[in-house]
Design an enzyme around this catalytic site. Structure first.
Site, short mmCIF file in Angstrom:
data_model
loop_
_atom_site.label_atom_id
_atom_site.label_comp_id
_atom_site.label_asym_id
_atom_site.label_seq_id
_atom_site.Cartn_x
_atom_site.Cartn_y
_atom_site.Cartn_z
N GLU A 95 56.26 34.52 28.72
CA GLU A 95 57.12 35.69 28.85
C GLU A 95 57.56 36.19 27.49
O GLU A 95 57.55 37.38 27.21
CB GLU A 95 58.35 35.36 29.71
CG GLU A 95 58.11 35.42 31.21
CD GLU A 95 57.31 34.24 31.72
OE1 GLU A 95 57.12 33.28 30.95
OE2 GLU A 95 56.87 34.28 32.87
N HIS A 164 65.16 30.52 41.10
CA HIS A 164 64.38 31.69 41.49
C HIS A 164 65.23 32.72 42.21
O HIS A 164 64.70 33.62 42.83
CB HIS A 164 63.23 31.27 42.43
CG HIS A 164 62.15 30.51 41.74
ND1 HIS A 164 62.32 29.23 41.28
CD2 HIS A 164 60.88 30.86 41.43
CE1 HIS A 164 61.20 28.82 40.73
NE2 HIS A 164 60.30 29.77 40.80
#
Lengths: 372, 467
Positions: A95, A164
């Site tokens: 990322e 998450h």
């Protein structure tokens, strides 16, 4: 249907109040129109990205699994085939890497759309989002602009656990230099995505995994490729006069359900779909509270320093004398998201929580502190 | 006691331009006497089987069927001997050098040549950079500017790399590369205006000193974050690649920066994307007080290139001609072959990390002085110029004196110029000024006008029209 009215209101610069006058027109239109087309949020996002990539060759996509896999949530389905690997890049798992690369490409004039598989993973790239994207125009005195879009699912899904499920709206919305959008319906998804891609500033686009599959009616105007929603304008999803309920993303649906339940009990709730977290449409929120005199803010994220906190501050600063009751904040539980289904349900706001909060502002039930 | 060398007692130098290790060394250059004691580890040892030769099966390559599905992308030899690759190569990667210690060409066959014009500008700019560092450092010590970062010892890296590039090549700096701006035309006044953050600063007074940037000169604004610019460089290179431009991007960083995650992501990604980018590492031995031996345990930064599939070279960063030559070649390769190149320029940070640092606290004065004397990039290069009769003492004195005067004047002028108007605080947050900032600015202007006694007198309150 609201879409057309909303657009007219925007174009003529009229306030939300003028919607009253156009109501009869909508009913007339309805009786003559064919069944409204329905579109899932997923298709809305896909079509918006597709159209913008087609219109501007500088727009390109980057992220994990966006190409060959058609997108982890199939949002970018078909785009690799249509635009080729130069414009739809499957990235290695980094990322920090691909966000930095996207920012560098934007520095040099391309318009990247960077996908995070969920915004939880954006934390690995947050230095680039904040220090490289958000602040660069300012630090370079306008020499470096960053027309980039960071998109992906945000907030709780279902049964995915603590790492998450976090909502990042307040993290990104606190940073000057970023714009933060949160669509709810398919119309929101199409209009705000197009606005985000066209915007010269970095935009954080917070989607919701559970909304991807939901269908919403869309008008012909929404389906047109030039359709675009203004950034910084909230939408009044349901008019009311007794209490204002603000919400964004999935919670808009919950707020609308709560409003339905409240209406049966004689409480008319006005539901505001924020659409834009930064800039926040303080005018619409304050105008609404001045009308209803009561406010309930709803969000899925953690309560401390959340979106509701900022809305409370804004209303207290600008509309203090208009409040007839203390503001109620509904937010997720102040714990990392548990996994077990029963615990997860308790950790996020439910429709009943919103109904009870609205009632408390209407003095229909005593505050929790009083009953303790 | 810190080691002078990058994890070694010996770096071999070679006069040939090589991009791969394994070249026979020319003359060895033993600096182990300057490490002041044993090197932190002994010479590399290879883990070997007891047999004298590694036995490799005759049908050592993967068969056709399994080759098709190999995750390694092609033929891989098998071996029945269990062999661990050593953590360090047998011999350190040689360091490309063109000039010897006396400023003479070691092997003229391995140097492509340079025009007199560029050669001269390289030297004069190196002197100007060196002078600027001295004067601005003094200005900070006198309290005239708040902060400064010198480039002392790395003038050759700065100027020679700039000379080897073209104006269309994008520069993505760390913060010790003002020489590239100097080469491209940034004036002493431009530098001073930024350091004094006055109203003529291109950066509108938004950043600390030495955070220069120039869109016109294709030099991205310096950011304080370490190595974050490396993925940016790859992204910008990708943009150039998509446009098919005859240009590349050069991303600079230090030995310390190579530890950041961004470095690894950038190199890996650049190789996968096949982006025309040069990664130029200024391995100057120190990251503030952290010596390179505490930064990594590999043979410097050059070996990391191969780990990512990136062609790399180690160059003597204090040899201006070697730098010029290597960067020229790297640029050619990056653009024509559309691939990343890694250059490790070995040098020494003669000055302190910044004006907030006193490096004598963590390294010996003798070490600093040795590099200042024995491998000074200006001295070395000057010897070569003089051997061509292109330079002499008079010219030196004149250049130094003029540069000094020009820089002192620039400081004096910059000091007196007004600071940026208050309105500049609120622009450029976004493309268009949002309404809340409009209101904040109005409120601030009103407050400053109403209570002037509470604000410094040199803050100009004129409203700036929004774009």
């Amino acid at each position: 249907m609201w879409g057309i009215v909303g657009q007219r209101a925007c174009r003529h610069g009229s306030s939300a109040m003028s919607l009253q006058g156009t109501r009869p027109v909508i009913h007339a239109l309805r009786s003559f129109s064919t069944a409204a087309k329905e579109m899932t949020v997923r298709d809305a996002l896909n079509s918006a990205i597709d159209e913008e990539m087609s219109a501007d060759p500088k727009v390109f996509l980057m992220g994990e699994e966006v190409g060959e896999y058609q997108g982890a949530y199939k949002i970018t389905k078909g785009l690799l085939e249509k635009y080729g690997p130069d414009r739809v890049l499957d990235t290695p798992i980094t990322e920090a890497g691909f966000t930095g690369i996207g920012v560098g490409a934007a520095y040099h004039g391309l318009k990247p759309i960077v996908e995070f598989m969920t915004f939880n993973f954006s934390m690995q790239a947050i230095d680039h989002i904040i220090n490289s994207a958000a602040k660069s125009n300012y630090m370079s005195a306008g020499q470096i602009s960053v027309p980039i879009v960071f998109r992906g699912p945000n907030g709780a899904a279902a049964g995915v656990g603590a790492q998450h499920s976090q909502c990042y709206a307040s993290w990104y919305a606190s940073c000057p230099g970023l714009k933060v959008l949160a669509p709810y319906s398919s119309e929101d998804a199409r209009g705000l995505m197009k606005a985000a891609i066209r915007d010269p500033d970095p935009v954080v686009f917070l989607e919701n995994e559970l909304l991807y599959g939901e269908s919403f009616p869309v008008s012909a105007e929404v389906l047109d490729s030039s359709f675009c929603l203004p950034i910084g304008k909230a939408k009044i999803e349901r008019e009311g006069k007794d209490v204002t309920i603000t919400a964004f993303s999935k919670m808009v649906g919950y707020a609308l359900k709560a409003a339905e339940i409240l209406s049966k009990e004689g409480i008319s709730a006005e539901v505001i779909n924020l659409r834009s977290i930064r800039p926040l449409d303080r005018a619409t929120i304050n105008n609404s509270v001045r009308k209803t005199n009561r406010l309930v803010t709803v969000e899925e994220g953690f309560p401390q320093h959340g979106i509701g906190a900022e809305i409370c501050a804004s209303v207290v600063e600008d509309s203090f004398e208009y409040l007839d009751a203390a503001i109620e904040r509904i937010a997720g539980a102040d714990v990392p998201m548990p996994y077990a289904a029963n615990l997860e349900r308790l950790a996020v706001p439910q429709v009943e929580d919103i109904v009870r909060a609205a009632k408390r502002t209407c003095y229909r039930s005593s505050s929790l502190a009083a009953t303790a | 006691m810190a080691s002078l060398l990058r994890n070694s007692g010996k770096i071999t130098t070679t006069a040939g331009l090589i991009a791969r290790p394994g070249f026979q060394s020319g003359r060895g250059f033993d600096l182990s006497s300057f490490s002041g004691g044993a090197a932190p580890f002994s010479a590399p040892r290879r883990f070997q089987t007891t047999e004298s030769d590694i036995r490799v099966d005759s049908h050592c390559y993967d068969d056709e069927i399994s080759q098709k599905f190999s995750v390694l992308g092609g033929k891989v030899p098998y071996s029945s001997g269990m062999r661990f690759t050593s953590e360090l190569p047998e011999e350190k990667v040689p360091c490309y050098r063109v000039l010897d210690n006396n400023g003479q060409l070691i092997d003229s066959r391995n140097f492509a040549g340079i025009s007199k014009e560029i050669a001269m500008k390289m030297y004069t700019d190196m002197v100007k950079l060196n002078t600027m560092d001295t004067i601005f450092y003094e200005a900070q010590r006198q309290g005239r500017i708040s902060f400064y970062v010198t480039t002392t010892g790395e003038e050759a890296i700065n100027i020679a790399s700039a000379a080897a590039l073209k104006i269309d090549d994008f520069i993505v700096p760390q913060y010790r590369e003002p020489g590239i701006l100097l080469w491209r035309g940034f004036t002493p006044q431009d530098f001073a205006n930024q350091c004094f953050s006055n109203k003529f600063d291109d950066g509108k007074g938004r950043q600390m000193p030495v955070h220069y940037g120039s869109k016109k000169l294709n030099y991205f604004t310096v950011a304080s974050t370490i190595a974050s610019q490396l993925p940016h460089a790859v992204g910008a290179a990708y943009s150039l690649k998509m446009d098919g431009k005859d240009a590349c991007v050069v991303g600079y960083f230090g030995d310390g920066g190579s530890s950041e995650g961004d470095f690894h992501a950038a190199l890996n990604f650049a190789a996968v994307l096949e982006a025309p980018v040069i990664f130029l590492c200024r391995n100057n031995g120190w990251a503030i007080s952290t010596p390179a031996s505490d930064q990594f345990r590999s043979d410097g930064v050059v070996v990391k290139g191969q780990a990512y599939g990136v062609r790399s070279i180690r160059v003597d960063g204090n040899d201006a001609l070697a730098m010029y030559s290597a960067v020229r070649s790297a640029r050619e390769m990056a653009i024509t072959e559309q691939k990343p190149i890694l250059i490790e320029a070995v040098t020494y940070r003669v000055g302190h990390h910044t004006t907030s640092d006193d490096s004598t606290r963590y390294r010996p004065l003798e070490e600093i002085e040795w590099w200042q004397m024995a491998r000074n990039p200006l001295t070395l290069y000057r010897k070569w110029l003089e051997s061509n009769s292109w330079w002499n003492d008079e010219a030196e004195a004149e250049l130094r004196s003029n540069s000094r005067k020009e820089l002192l004047k620039a400081i004096q002028v910059a000091e007196k110029i007004e600071k940026p108007p208050v309105g500049d605080m609120f622009t450029d947050v976004y493309d268009a000024v949002p309404s809340n900032l409009f209101e904040q600015e109005k409120l601030l202007q009103q407050t400053v006008t109403r209570y002037p006694q509470d604000y410094p007198s040199d803050v100009p309150v004129r409203a700036v029209p929004s774009s």
